[in-house]
Design a protein around this motif. Structure first.
Motif: not given
Length: 193
Positions: A91-107, A111-115
């Protein structure tokens, strides 16, 4: 002489560690103001999903941990912890993937959530790998016999699943090479000064 399976497992751990290092390095550089390299970040997450989570950890659970459980009760608590950590990683990797998509879309805040998610994941995995190598493998080496090690080595050497045409090592190696090509070399690595 150390069992072949131990070297296979350590080699796999080394590859996983290199990918974790790349993730941590990129996050550190982005915190310092470097532009995000979304292609390499996606490749890193693809590698984690396709190799450690889909092939390496399940084989540890099914073959290595099970063999030790059959020989001794002394590692039961440790094995339970390592299996929990395997389960936590998915689930941590799933969360990382979601955070990366949000980061890339500028949500906002992504950015900080992904980090933060990347830091948590890399710390969990590195501590997990250290525990396996420094605490668990010495127990396994002491209690397992040559026949059991041969069975474990055979399981980890499998390259293909003929029923599905899956070639996990080839797939993982291709992703690993893609990460190496995409990732910038850290200072002091691959340079002349």
């Amino acid at each position: 002489m150390k069992p072949e399976a131990i070297q296979i497992i350590r080699d796999e751990h080394l590859a996983i560690s290199a990918v974790l290092y790349s993730l941590r390095y990129l996050v550190k550089e982005m915190r310092r103001g470097a532009a995000p390299n979304f292609a390499v970040l996606r490749a890193i997450l693809d590698y984690i999903v396709s190799y450690p989570d889909r092939w390496h950890h399940p084989k540890e659970d099914k073959y290595l941990f099970a063999a030790v459980r059959r020989r001794t009760r002394e590692a039961d608590g440790l094995i339970a912890r390592l299996e929990r950590e395997h389960a936590l990683g998915y689930p941590m990797v799933d969360e990382l993937k979601k955070q990366l998509v949000a980061f890339q879309s500028g949500a906002s805040g992504a950015r900080d959530a992904f980090f933060t998610a990347a830091d948590r994941y890399t710390e969990l995995e590195w501590e997990h790998l250290r525990t396996e190598e420094d605490v668990f493998l010495p127990i396994a080496e002491r209690v397992l016999d040559a026949e059991q090690w041969a069975e474990i080595a055979a399981a980890f050497r499998e390259n293909d699943n003929p029923l599905f045409g899956i070639k996990p090592r080839e797939e993982a190696e291709a992703l690993y090479q893609r990460i190496l090509k995409l990732a910038p070399a850290p200072i002091g690595f691959g340079s002349n000064g």
